[in-house]
Design a protein around this motif. Sequence first.
Motif, PDB file in Angstrom:
ATOM      1  N   MET A   1       0.842  -1.172   0.000  1.00 32.69           N
ATOM      2  CA  MET A   1       0.000   0.000   0.000  1.00 32.69           C
ATOM      3  C   MET A   1       0.889   1.237   0.000  1.00 32.69           C
ATOM      4  SD  MET A   1      -3.352   0.223   0.460  1.00 32.69           S
ATOM      5  CE  MET A   1      -4.549   1.430   0.781  1.00 32.69           C
ATOM      6  N   ALA A   2       0.523   2.212  -0.782  1.00 33.68           N
ATOM      7  CA  ALA A   2       1.331   3.421  -0.901  1.00 33.68           C
ATOM      8  C   ALA A   2       1.082   4.347   0.281  1.00 33.68           C
ATOM      9  CB  ALA A   2       0.993   4.142  -2.192  1.00 33.68           C
ATOM     10  N   ASP A   3       2.143   4.982   0.709  1.00 34.64           N
ATOM     11  CA  ASP A   3       2.011   5.988   1.762  1.00 34.64           C
ATOM     12  C   ASP A   3       1.398   7.250   1.186  1.00 34.64           C
ATOM     13  OD1 ASP A   3       4.477   4.266   2.557  1.00 34.64           O
ATOM     14  OD2 ASP A   3       3.794   5.256   4.387  1.00 34.64           O
ATOM     15  N   ARG A   4       0.945   8.105   2.062  1.00 34.07           N
ATOM     16  CA  ARG A   4       0.376   9.376   1.615  1.00 34.07           C
ATOM     17  C   ARG A   4       1.438  10.239   0.941  1.00 34.07           C
ATOM     18  NH1 ARG A   4      -4.731  11.076   3.990  1.00 34.07           N
ATOM     19  NH2 ARG A   4      -5.536   9.299   5.128  1.00 34.07           N
ATOM     20  N   ALA A   5       2.703  10.036   1.278  1.00 34.00           N
ATOM     21  CA  ALA A   5       3.770  10.813   0.662  1.00 34.00           C
ATOM     22  C   ALA A   5       3.948  10.444  -0.808  1.00 34.00           C
ATOM     23  CB  ALA A   5       5.075  10.602   1.420  1.00 34.00           C
ATOM     24  N   ASP A   6       3.514   9.250  -1.209  1.00 30.17           N
ATOM     25  CA  ASP A   6       3.652   8.804  -2.588  1.00 30.17           C
ATOM     26  C   ASP A   6       2.583   9.365  -3.508  1.00 30.17           C
ATOM     27  OD1 ASP A   6       5.795   7.369  -1.763  1.00 30.17           O
ATOM     28  OD2 ASP A   6       4.751   5.442  -1.738  1.00 30.17           O
ATOM     29  N   ARG A   7       1.551   9.958  -2.969  1.00 25.63           N
ATOM     30  CA  ARG A   7       0.475  10.498  -3.794  1.00 25.63           C
ATOM     31  C   ARG A   7       0.946  11.730  -4.551  1.00 25.63           C
ATOM     32  NH1 ARG A   7      -4.662  10.146   0.249  1.00 25.63           N
ATOM     33  NH2 ARG A   7      -4.615   7.891   0.493  1.00 25.63           N
ATOM     34  N   VAL A   8       0.466  11.843  -5.760  1.00 30.89           N
ATOM     35  CA  VAL A   8       0.809  12.992  -6.588  1.00 30.89           C
ATOM     36  C   VAL A   8      -0.279  14.038  -6.424  1.00 30.89           C
ATOM     37  CG1 VAL A   8       1.213  13.773  -8.934  1.00 30.89           C
ATOM     38  CG2 VAL A   8       1.993  11.517  -8.233  1.00 30.89           C
ATOM     39  N   ARG A   9       0.113  15.217  -5.999  1.00 32.40           N
ATOM     40  CA  ARG A   9      -0.856  16.286  -5.781  1.00 32.40           C
ATOM     41  C   ARG A   9      -0.562  17.431  -6.744  1.00 32.40           C
ATOM     42  NH1 ARG A   9      -3.884  15.182  -1.427  1.00 32.40           N
ATOM     43  NH2 ARG A   9      -2.971  13.854   0.155  1.00 32.40           N
ATOM     44  N   ARG A  10      -1.613  18.057  -7.164  1.00 30.76           N
ATOM     45  CA  ARG A  10      -1.490  19.224  -8.032  1.00 30.76           C
ATOM     46  C   ARG A  10      -1.217  20.448  -7.159  1.00 30.76           C
ATOM     47  NH1 ARG A  10      -4.943  21.158 -12.969  1.00 30.76           N
ATOM     48  NH2 ARG A  10      -4.660  23.377 -12.716  1.00 30.76           N
ATOM     49  N   SER A  11      -0.259  21.287  -7.564  1.00 34.85           N
ATOM     50  CA  SER A  11       0.047  22.470  -6.771  1.00 34.85           C
ATOM     51  C   SER A  11      -1.012  23.539  -7.029  1.00 34.85           C
ATOM     52  CB  SER A  11       1.443  23.002  -7.111  1.00 34.85           C
ATOM     53  OG  SER A  11       1.483  23.392  -8.454  1.00 34.85           O
ATOM     54  N   ASP A  12      -1.235  24.379  -6.054  1.00 29.81           N
ATOM     55  CA  ASP A  12      -2.280  25.397  -6.132  1.00 29.81           C
ATOM     56  C   ASP A  12      -1.931  26.550  -7.072  1.00 29.81           C
ATOM     57  OD1 ASP A  12      -3.863  23.988  -4.390  1.00 29.81           O
ATOM     58  OD2 ASP A  12      -3.027  24.979  -2.624  1.00 29.81           O
ATOM     59  N   ASP A  13      -0.657  26.772  -7.338  1.00 30.21           N
ATOM     60  CA  ASP A  13      -0.272  27.924  -8.145  1.00 30.21           C
ATOM     61  C   ASP A  13      -0.329  27.675  -9.648  1.00 30.21           C
ATOM     62  OD1 ASP A  13       1.796  26.145  -8.027  1.00 30.21           O
ATOM     63  OD2 ASP A  13       3.364  27.672  -7.921  1.00 30.21           O
ATOM     64  N   THR A  14      -0.623  26.452 -10.098  1.00 22.51           N
ATOM     65  CA  THR A  14      -0.710  26.180 -11.536  1.00 22.51           C
ATOM     66  C   THR A  14      -2.131  26.386 -12.026  1.00 22.51           C
ATOM     67  OG1 THR A  14      -1.124  23.836 -11.145  1.00 22.51           O
ATOM     68  CG2 THR A  14       1.155  24.497 -11.493  1.00 22.51           C
ATOM     69  N   SER A  15      -2.228  26.839 -13.261  1.00 20.17           N
ATOM     70  CA  SER A  15      -3.543  26.997 -13.871  1.00 20.17           C
ATOM     71  C   SER A  15      -3.539  26.255 -15.199  1.00 20.17           C
ATOM     72  CB  SER A  15      -3.866  28.470 -14.084  1.00 20.17           C
ATOM     73  OG  SER A  15      -2.953  29.031 -15.003  1.00 20.17           O
ATOM     74  N   GLY A  16      -4.680  25.738 -15.591  1.00 19.63           N
ATOM     75  CA  GLY A  16      -4.772  25.006 -16.843  1.00 19.63           C
ATOM     76  C   GLY A  16      -4.327  23.563 -16.682  1.00 19.63           C
ATOM     77  N   PHE A  17      -4.012  22.947 -17.803  1.00 20.17           N
ATOM     78  CA  PHE A  17      -3.643  21.540 -17.816  1.00 20.17           C
ATOM     79  C   PHE A  17      -2.160  21.370 -17.564  1.00 20.17           C
ATOM     80  CE2 PHE A  17      -2.073  17.835 -20.119  1.00 20.17           C
ATOM     81  CZ  PHE A  17      -2.831  16.845 -19.517  1.00 20.17           C
ATOM     82  N   THR A  18      -1.813  20.499 -16.649  1.00 14.17           N
ATOM     83  CA  THR A  18      -0.425  20.121 -16.417  1.00 14.17           C
ATOM     84  C   THR A  18      -0.365  18.611 -16.259  1.00 14.17           C
ATOM     85  OG1 THR A  18      -0.658  20.411 -14.036  1.00 14.17           O
ATOM     86  CG2 THR A  18       0.225  22.273 -15.271  1.00 14.17           C
ATOM     87  N   VAL A  19       0.647  17.999 -16.836  1.00 14.20           N
ATOM     88  CA  VAL A  19       0.833  16.559 -16.728  1.00 14.20           C
ATOM     89  C   VAL A  19       1.439  16.252 -15.377  1.00 14.20           C
ATOM     90  CG1 VAL A  19       1.984  14.551 -17.709  1.00 14.20           C
ATOM     91  CG2 VAL A  19       1.134  16.326 -19.212  1.00 14.20           C
ATOM     92  N   LEU A  20       0.797  15.375 -14.628  1.00 14.61           N
ATOM     93  CA  LEU A  20       1.302  14.993 -13.320  1.00 14.61           C
ATOM     94  C   LEU A  20       2.053  13.675 -13.452  1.00 14.61           C
ATOM     95  CD1 LEU A  20      -1.857  15.812 -11.232  1.00 14.61           C
ATOM     96  CD2 LEU A  20       0.192  17.189 -11.496  1.00 14.61           C
ATOM     97  N   PRO A  21       3.211  13.542 -12.819  1.00 12.76           N
ATOM     98  CA  PRO A  21       4.012  12.334 -12.969  1.00 12.76           C
ATOM     99  C   PRO A  21       3.296  11.105 -12.403  1.00 12.76           C
ATOM    100  CG  PRO A  21       4.903  13.712 -11.238  1.00 12.76           C
ATOM    101  CD  PRO A  21       3.819  14.494 -11.901  1.00 12.76           C
ATOM    102  N   LYS A  22       3.414  10.005 -13.092  1.00  8.81           N
ATOM    103  CA  LYS A  22       2.885   8.689 -12.744  1.00  8.81           C
ATOM    104  C   LYS A  22       1.369   8.583 -12.819  1.00  8.81           C
ATOM    105  CE  LYS A  22       6.702   6.990 -10.040  1.00  8.81           C
ATOM    106  NZ  LYS A  22       7.109   6.236  -8.895  1.00  8.81           N
ATOM    107  N   ARG A  23       0.638   9.653 -12.705  1.00 11.02           N
ATOM    108  CA  ARG A  23      -0.811   9.567 -12.771  1.00 11.02           C
ATOM    109  C   ARG A  23      -1.262   9.126 -14.158  1.00 11.02           C
ATOM    110  NH1 ARG A  23      -4.514  14.100 -10.280  1.00 11.02           N
ATOM    111  NH2 ARG A  23      -3.709  13.104  -8.436  1.00 11.02           N
ATOM    112  N   TRP A  24      -0.569   9.577 -15.198  1.00  7.67           N
ATOM    113  CA  TRP A  24      -0.955   9.218 -16.550  1.00  7.67           C
ATOM    114  C   TRP A  24      -0.748   7.737 -16.816  1.00  7.67           C
ATOM    115  CZ3 TRP A  24       2.453   7.269 -20.145  1.00  7.67           C
ATOM    116  CH2 TRP A  24       3.807   7.368 -19.833  1.00  7.67           C
ATOM    117  N   LEU A  25       0.191   7.105 -16.112  1.00  9.85           N
ATOM    118  CA  LEU A  25       0.382   5.662 -16.264  1.00  9.85           C
ATOM    119  C   LEU A  25      -0.861   4.894 -15.829  1.00  9.85           C
ATOM    120  CD1 LEU A  25       3.973   5.287 -14.801  1.00  9.85           C
ATOM    121  CD2 LEU A  25       3.302   4.993 -17.171  1.00  9.85           C
TER     122      LEU A  25
END
Length: 71
Positions: A1-25
């Motif tokens: 089971m993955a720890d909470r630290a392993d989760r990929v979160r979107r930062s609040d300062d970005t706007s629009g579409f950004t590719v998040l690492p590993k989520r697309w896999l």
Amino acid sequence: MADRADRVRRSDDTSGFTVLPKRWLVERTFAWLMHSRRLARDYEGRTDTSEAMIRWAMSTVMSRRLARRAR
């Protein structure tokens, strides 16, 4: 089971579409599995049957990719 630290979160300062690492896999793999008609809807009543269908669908995807690569 993955720890909470392993989760990929979107930062609040970005706007629009950004590719998040590993989520697309994960999303790409789910898209491959949804090509199987049986997995497109929740037909299975038991979890072991549902797990077997997921394994069958992923085996189909991988065997097709290996057969395509062997040509």
